[in-house]
Design an enzyme around this catalytic site. Structure first.
Site, PDB file in Angstrom:
ATOM      1  N   ASP A  75       0.801  -1.240   0.067  1.00  0.00           N
ATOM      2  CA  ASP A  75      -0.013  -0.023  -0.078  1.00  0.00           C
ATOM      3  C   ASP A  75       0.871   1.558   0.032  1.00  0.00           C
ATOM      4  O   ASP A  75       2.143   1.428   0.424  1.00  0.00           O
ATOM      5  CB  ASP A  75      -0.835   0.167   1.201  1.00  0.00           C
ATOM      6  CG  ASP A  75      -0.222  -0.102   2.429  1.00  0.00           C
ATOM      7  OD1 ASP A  75       0.627  -0.713   2.615  1.00  0.00           O
ATOM      8  OD2 ASP A  75      -0.602   0.418   3.579  1.00  0.00           O
ATOM      9  N   ASP A 105       8.880   3.897  -1.191  1.00  0.00           N
ATOM     10  CA  ASP A 105       8.025   3.820  -0.058  1.00  0.00           C
ATOM     11  C   ASP A 105       6.871   2.700  -0.384  1.00  0.00           C
ATOM     12  O   ASP A 105       5.665   3.134  -0.729  1.00  0.00           O
ATOM     13  CB  ASP A 105       7.520   4.480   0.838  1.00  0.00           C
ATOM     14  CG  ASP A 105       7.033   4.153   2.276  1.00  0.00           C
ATOM     15  OD1 ASP A 105       6.979   2.918   2.361  1.00  0.00           O
ATOM     16  OD2 ASP A 105       6.295   5.133   2.851  1.00  0.00           O
ATOM     17  N   GLU A 137       0.053  -1.406   5.412  1.00  0.00           N
ATOM     18  CA  GLU A 137       1.082  -1.075   6.485  1.00  0.00           C
ATOM     19  C   GLU A 137       1.029   0.470   7.074  1.00  0.00           C
ATOM     20  O   GLU A 137       1.153   0.703   8.010  1.00  0.00           O
ATOM     21  CB  GLU A 137       2.389  -1.127   5.687  1.00  0.00           C
ATOM     22  CG  GLU A 137       3.623  -0.990   6.692  1.00  0.00           C
ATOM     23  CD  GLU A 137       4.130   0.708   6.764  1.00  0.00           C
ATOM     24  OE1 GLU A 137       4.835   0.734   7.824  1.00  0.00           O
ATOM     25  OE2 GLU A 137       3.826   1.164   6.169  1.00  0.00           O
ATOM     26  N   GLU A 165      12.274  -1.271   3.743  1.00  0.00           N
ATOM     27  CA  GLU A 165      11.686   0.019   3.702  1.00  0.00           C
ATOM     28  C   GLU A 165      13.090   0.767   3.373  1.00  0.00           C
ATOM     29  O   GLU A 165      14.177   0.523   3.415  1.00  0.00           O
ATOM     30  CB  GLU A 165      11.285   0.325   5.170  1.00  0.00           C
ATOM     31  CG  GLU A 165      10.062  -0.159   5.676  1.00  0.00           C
ATOM     32  CD  GLU A 165       8.794   0.676   5.199  1.00  0.00           C
ATOM     33  OE1 GLU A 165       9.011   1.886   4.581  1.00  0.00           O
ATOM     34  OE2 GLU A 165       7.763   0.379   5.433  1.00  0.00           O
TER      35      GLU A 165
HETATM   36 ZN   LIG Z   1       6.703   2.198   4.120  1.00  0.00          ZN
END
Ligand SMILES: [Zn+2]
Length: 386
Positions: A75, A105, A137, A165
């Site tokens: 997401d 991200d 998330e 990440e």
């Molecule tokens: Zn993230």
């Protein structure tokens, strides 16, 4: 180079799925499932209760425990109100950078994993390699929570997880927790000319916010001098406020969306106990004195555990070997890593791109960072055949 071009093409596909947390991610998961199925991975899809979100958990190599998880969330955060130079859901390449929502991200990491999957699949892996692509998330690590409990149900115990990440490929071994709440204020509407006969939800919400702000100042005093976080204290902030219907109507409803990022569980308890006492002893009684049905209700959106730096960490050892970095750092932003750690899976964060670009307009990842991530995965494949 061929793999880099493939990663870029996959990233373009991933960015084109507008997987904002509020919306379904099923099309992206179907696409990733297809790529993983093509290389013979064992697939399990874990849906949420609504059926509109899913995790993909795919495994290459042998069955059983002791595997390594490559984990990324599917997401992205919204783009509303952001001034983008081009369509955020169409990948744009310029000056060695790839622009688009989610590029750093963290669809860049997912693209690298998918691009390397055929190479991993061609090897005789000595231990399982899992790909975990999760939902939600950005709104409380909900998908990872489902994933971790599903792994328990399947009685599957991977031993280490790399959460990709954006860290500019540095190793992160610790981060704060992330606790998110929505507090609803239910008052009573009425004519603005007679405010004492109504219960103005906005006015109570403002008092609530003021108390939160006072607590956030106290949190600064509570921080242990020794911790490595920046800032070293637990932060607290209100991110969204909503309420009322018109200037001349007493507001019957207000809501406050707030979050804190604790450096220690005790800080989270301190804030929760304090604000709850203020609600129970001051605000709610005052509201209900006018209108019995008035209320203040806090919904927990997510309480995501922090990642505590571990003295012995298999994940850190593995990623140190892959990156050649001996130092591991701590960061202020939250990830799914703490959930893995809580489930007994050693976890570190290491992924391409910079958190500086995350959540911002013109989010990008550099081709150089994607290449560095592919290099790490290449060295991982060498490690997994030993
Ligand atoms: Zn993230």
């Amino acid at each position: 180079m061929a793999t880099l071009a493939r990663a870029r093409d996959i990233l373009a596909e991933l960015v084109a799925f507008p997987t904002i947390s509020a919306d379904s991610n099923l099309e992206l998961i179907a696409y990733a499932t297809e790529l993983m199925s093509e290389v013979g991975a064992r697939i399990s899809i874990m849906r949420d209760e609504s059926g509109t979100k899913a995790n993909l958990f795919a495994t290459l190599g042998p069955e059983g425990d002791g595997g390594i998880v490559l984990s990324g969330h599917s997401d992205v955060v919204p783009v509303v109100g952001q001034n983008w130079s081009s369509d955020p859901f169409v990948l744009r390449e310029a000056d060695g950078r790839l622009y688009g929502r989610g590029t750093c991200d963290m669809k860049g990491f997912i693209a690298c994993c998918l691009a390397k999957a055929p190479d991993f699949a061609a090897l005789e892996l000595k231990r399982p390699l899992h790909f975990a692509f999760t939902y939600d998330e950005e709104v409380g690590c909900l998908g990872a929570r489902t994933l971790v409990s599903e792994l328990e149900r399947m009685d599957l115990r991977p031993s280490a997880a790399i959460i990709g990440e954006p860290t500019l490929m540095r190793i992160i071994e610790g981060h704060k927790g992330c606790y998110e709440y929505t507090t609803e204020f239910r008052g009573r509407a009425g004519h603005a000319s007679d405010p004492d006969r109504g219960v103005n939800a906005i006015e109570y919400a403002v008092r609530y916010i003021s108390r939160l702000m006072a607590l956030s100042e106290e949190l600064k005093e509570r921080a242990a001098k020794s911790n490595r976080f920046s800032p070293p204290w637990t932060t607290l902030q209100v991110g969204r406020f909503d309420g009322g219907s018109a200037r001349n109507v007493i507001a019957s409803h207000a809501s406050v969306e707030w979050e804190m990022r604790p450096v220690a569980d005790a800080d989270a308890a301190f804030v929760k106990n304090n604000i709850q006492a203020y609600v129970d002893e001051v605000l709610r009684p005052a509201m209900q004195a006018v209108h019995a049905e008035a209320d203040i209700v806090t919904q927990v959106i997510g309480e995501v555990e922090g990642l505590e730096p571990a003295a012995q960490s298999e994940a850190r050892r593995i990623v140190s070997e892959l990156t050649g970095l001996s130092e591991a750092e701590v960061v202020a932003f939250g990830t799914e890593a703490g959930l893995f750690q809580t489930a007994g899976i050693s976890a570190v964060i290491c992924g391409p791109g910079s958190i500086e670009q995350a959540h911002k307009p013109d989010e990008f990842i550099s081709l150089e960072q994607l290449d560095a991530c592919l290099g790490m995965l290449e060295r991982l494949s060498a490690q997994l055949v030993r």
